[in-house]
Design an enzyme around this catalytic site. Structure first.
Site, PDB file in Angstrom:
ATOM      1  N   HIS A   1      35.085  26.582  39.413  1.00 51.42           N
ATOM      2  CA  HIS A   1      36.213  27.165  40.134  1.00 51.42           C
ATOM      3  C   HIS A   1      37.100  26.117  40.796  1.00 51.42           C
ATOM      4  CE1 HIS A   1      38.131  30.807  41.469  1.00 51.42           C
ATOM      5  NE2 HIS A   1      38.101  30.439  42.737  1.00 51.42           N
TER       6      HIS A   1
ATOM      7  N   ASP B   1      33.086  28.513  35.373  1.00 49.37           N
ATOM      8  CA  ASP B   1      33.514  29.216  36.585  1.00 49.37           C
ATOM      9  C   ASP B   1      32.710  30.499  36.716  1.00 49.37           C
ATOM     10  OD1 ASP B   1      34.759  30.419  38.720  1.00 49.37           O
ATOM     11  OD2 ASP B   1      36.787  30.015  38.023  1.00 49.37           O
TER      12      ASP B   1
ATOM     13  N   TYR C   1      49.180  32.011  47.795  1.00 47.70           N
ATOM     14  CA  TYR C   1      47.810  32.531  47.703  1.00 47.70           C
ATOM     15  C   TYR C   1      47.781  33.993  48.151  1.00 47.70           C
ATOM     16  CZ  TYR C   1      42.736  32.727  47.846  1.00 47.70           C
ATOM     17  OH  TYR C   1      41.433  33.079  47.611  1.00 47.70           O
TER      18      TYR C   1
ATOM     19  N   SER D   1      42.896  31.282  41.682  1.00 43.97           N
ATOM     20  CA  SER D   1      41.932  32.280  42.128  1.00 43.97           C
ATOM     21  C   SER D   1      42.687  33.559  42.513  1.00 43.97           C
ATOM     22  CB  SER D   1      41.104  31.727  43.295  1.00 43.97           C
ATOM     23  OG  SER D   1      39.987  32.526  43.549  1.00 43.97           O
TER      24      SER D   1
END
Length: 723
Positions: free
Chosen positions: A693, A658, A494, A574
């Site tokens: 999302h 999203d 991430y 993301s």
């Protein structure tokens, strides 16, 4: 379930028969290209029209030929989505073991799942899923009585795409207000419920976004939202958040605007929280996802001015506890790893703060319950828990079953017992009941998942990034792994927004492990594993550090012969989708498969959509300066796809609803890849309908999605069959 490499000299046979032979990493590498061409499914990408849009940044012209795909309301975009999905699902349907993976995922997820209990009023509440219910059901029970259904989100819609986003009870537990999300959208509706009769007692509130909920007695509650945008509510920019008070029995149009309505009070994120004695309202205001201002409103003096605590957003600070005028705050002001301080409402500014729990070398988060504070330290991304009095006296260390992640330790002041959960990458979650006075932990419930964790091992390693920084990574796999470079591996990351990736069990991840796969999680800079300094080291013009950390993680896995480039997939969602997009365009030869999910992929325009400008603390913006523009252009995945380059087999995933990272990022990136990529690896996009999302995604959609992701990954690694 396990998979093996089939003989790579023969054409793909669509059966589940194992050949009984495993190849060495060297043999795999030598035959990888042949394998990919022999097993390739025939497909053709849909045509994607190129427009003539050109933007100019500081004298530099940048073409944006797929700008038209940003219009999520146009019929042309809808037809493009339909055509892309037809191609992608046509390809996925030909993967021979896709249904077998789906079946195993269904089995792994088909068990009773029970959440951590919490107490409201006379009842103990908990979430439970009987197995494959699309949404968790909220139950409650009184001591000595059987549980009863309190709220069943599965009844909100037939297909499970309307979910329960959050719920907040009044202090006495007699009322509750909950938010629902439709199709995964961040725009929510609020319903107020009488917890005795289970009846909805007034018209629902609408157009609520990025909101907490906080009651004042039983009279009303605070919530936050933006003005409803003109045009598309999924992609139009929202940048002035407002805090409202809703009094029960009145229309939403009469709700009082409390904060955020003036130019001076303009912030992208605003929230309010009421102290447990209903005396004070705490107002938090942020211009980005990092740092906040903090004000106090005396609810007993409605006409009084706001009391400023922090007037600059240069720290992350929140109120942990209040007793009369005394306040306990958690802050990283002058303490990058956070500390707990005490102050008073009458004089709350930082110069009056007194440390109650001082900063240490480990990152701190804190909760309260039973009249105590629980310091939840993160040491090398794993949990270390200590109990303190409100005066800062250490009561005890809380022993955990093994190295992993503990969460919970929260409750009301009058609770004798509170709850916490523990898990790690290979160990399913166990919920414990903790006596705050004796310190005794008893098992409340164990996971019933059909997964034998004794067959697997998980270890933490530290590898060296490009600039010499040591970065932790947790690697999980079956015991007895052969280090010959042939192990199909997913590397997950991430690296942003102060988010920490702590080891937790996941049934979908367990399916990959059962297949014989290796799962590696790298704790990259930009995250919160080592506090604010670690976070800041992966932001703005240091963002490349994050990508370098991820690339170094991949090289470690290859150098250690855990896997090879031909058996390595990179995965992230993301901000992690940006991560995957960046590394696959910077080092396309390093990976066989790339899996960017709901990614931020157009770094020049991300801030023009919805609340994207709030991410500028991490990214900077293309209109900030020439230097910032050039830096973003240098790594923006959309702008770094090169003609004639062979990219990894890529499955871009997104949802058509999203409204946080708008699907246009993924649409444009997929179109760019399909136009410029050369080679036989497929570059495709899977667009989930009525999905956002990720939060609130029905279990049925989760199963389908991971069956497609794992099937695509194995198929493009040359895996011929599984058992």
């Amino acid at each position: 379930m396990n998979f093996k490499l089939a003989s790579l000299s023969s054409a793909l046979v669509l059966t589940f028969a194992l050949t009984g032979c495993e190849q060495s990493a060297q043999s795999t590498a030598q035959n990888a290209n042949a394998s990919q061409s022999e097993q390739a499914v025939k497909f053709a990408y849909p045509e994607t029209r190129k427009g003539a849009v050109v933007d100019e940044y500081f004298g530099v012209k940048v073409a944006d030929p797929y700008r038209w795909l940003e219009d999520d309301m146009s019929d042309e975009t809808a037809q493009w989505v339909k055509a892309q999905n037809a191609t992608t699902y046509g390809y996925l349907s030909q993967i021979p073991y896709r249904d077998a993976i789906k079946s195993r995922l269904s089995t792994l997820l088909d068990y009773e799942k029970v959440g951590m209990p919490f107490i409201e009023g006379e009842y103990t509440y908990f979430y439970k899923n009987d197995g494959l219910q699309n949404q968790y059901v909220l139950y409650r029970q009184k001591e000595g009585s059987e549980p009863e259904v309190f709220l069943d989100p599965n009844a909100f819609s037939e297909d499970g795409t309307v979910s329960l986003a959050s719920i907040e009870f009044s202090n006495d537990g007699s009322l509750a207000v909950y938010l629902i999300s439709e199709g995964g959208s961040d725009w929510r509706k609020a319903r107020v419920m009488d917890t005795k009769t289970l009846e909805i007692i007034e018209e629902e509130l609408v157009d609520i976004k990025f909101s907490g909920l906080s009651w004042v007695g039983n009279e009303g509650f605070y919530y936050s939202s933006y003005d409803k945008p003109k045009g598309s509510e999924l992609s139009a920019k929202t940048d002035q958040h407002k805090l409202y008070y809703h009094k029960l029995g009145t229309e939403q149009s009469e709700d009082q605007l409390v904060f955020g309505g003036t130019p001076e009070q303009k912030h992208r994120y605003v929230s309010g929280g009421v102290t447990e004695d209903n005396r004070y309202l705490m107002i938090y205001a942020s211009v980005s996802t990092s740092g906040n201002r903090l004000y106090i409103k005396d609810l007993q003096s409605p006409e009084s001015d706001l009391i400023p605590v922090l007037t600059e957003p240069n720290s992350d600070t929140y109120v942990l506890e209040s007793k009369g005028e005394a306040l306990w705050l958690v802050t990283n002001l002058d303490a990058p790893n956070k500390r707990v301080v005490k102050t008073t409402v009458s004089n709350p500014t930082p110069d009056t703060w007194v440390d109650v729990i001082s900063e240490t070398e480990n990152v701190l988060s804190v909760s309260t319950g039973g009249g105590y504070m629980f310091a939840k330290y993160m040491k090398d991304a794993t949990s270390l828990i200590q109990q303190y009095t409100l005066d800062g006296q250490k009561v005890r260390d809380i022993e955990l079953p093994e190295v992993g992640t503990a969460s919970g330790f929260g409750g009301h002041d009058d609770q004798q017992a509170i709850y916490y959960s523990f898990s790690n990458q290979k160990t399913p979650s166990t919920i414990f009941k903790f006596d705050v006075e004796s310190g005794k932990s008893d098992v409340h419930s164990k996971s019933k998942v059909n997964f034998d964790s004794n067959k697997y091992e998980s270890k933490q390693v530290f590898y060296t990034s490009k600039d010499g920084t040591k970065v932790p990574m947790i690697i999980t796999h079956k015991k007895g792994l052969t280090l010959d470079g042939s192990n199909p591996t997913i590397l997950y990351g991430y690296g942003g927004f102060n988010v920490s990736l702590q080891p937790r069990f996941s049934s979908t991840r367990a399916a990959w492990l059962e297949l014989g796969g290796v799962y590696a999680v790298a704790n990259l800079r930009g995250g919160g594993e080592y506090g604010k300094k670690w976070h800041d080291a992966g932001t703005k013009m240091q963002k490349q550090n994050v990508f370098d950390d991820f690339i170094a993680a991949a090289e470690y896995l290859i150098d250690s012969k855990i896997t090879s480039s031909n058996k390595l997939a990179v995965m992230g969602g993301s901000n992690g989708g940006l991560l995957v997009g960046a590394v696959m365009t910077q080092r396309p030869e390093l990976f066989q498969v790339a899996l960017p999910a709901v990614g931020v992929l157009d770094m020049l325009r991300y801030h023009t959509f919805t609340s994207g400008a709030g991410w500028a603390y991490d990214y900077g913006k293309s209109d900030d300066s020439k230097e910032m523009f050039e830096y973003l252009l240098g790594y923006s995945p959309l702008h770094n796809v090169k003609s004639g380059v062979a990219y990894p087999a890529t499955l871009v995933t997104t949802g058509d609803h999203d409204d946080r990272v708008v699907p246009a990022h993924s649409f444009k990136f997929a179109a760019e890849l399909q136009d410029k990529h050369r080679g036989e690896n497929p570059v495709m996009i899977r667009i989930e309908t009525d999905a956002g999302h990720g939060a609130g995604t029905p279990i049925s959609k989760t199963i389908d999605q991971y069956a497609d992701i794992y099937g695509f990954t194995l198929y493009n690694m040359g895996i011929k069959s599984i058992n």
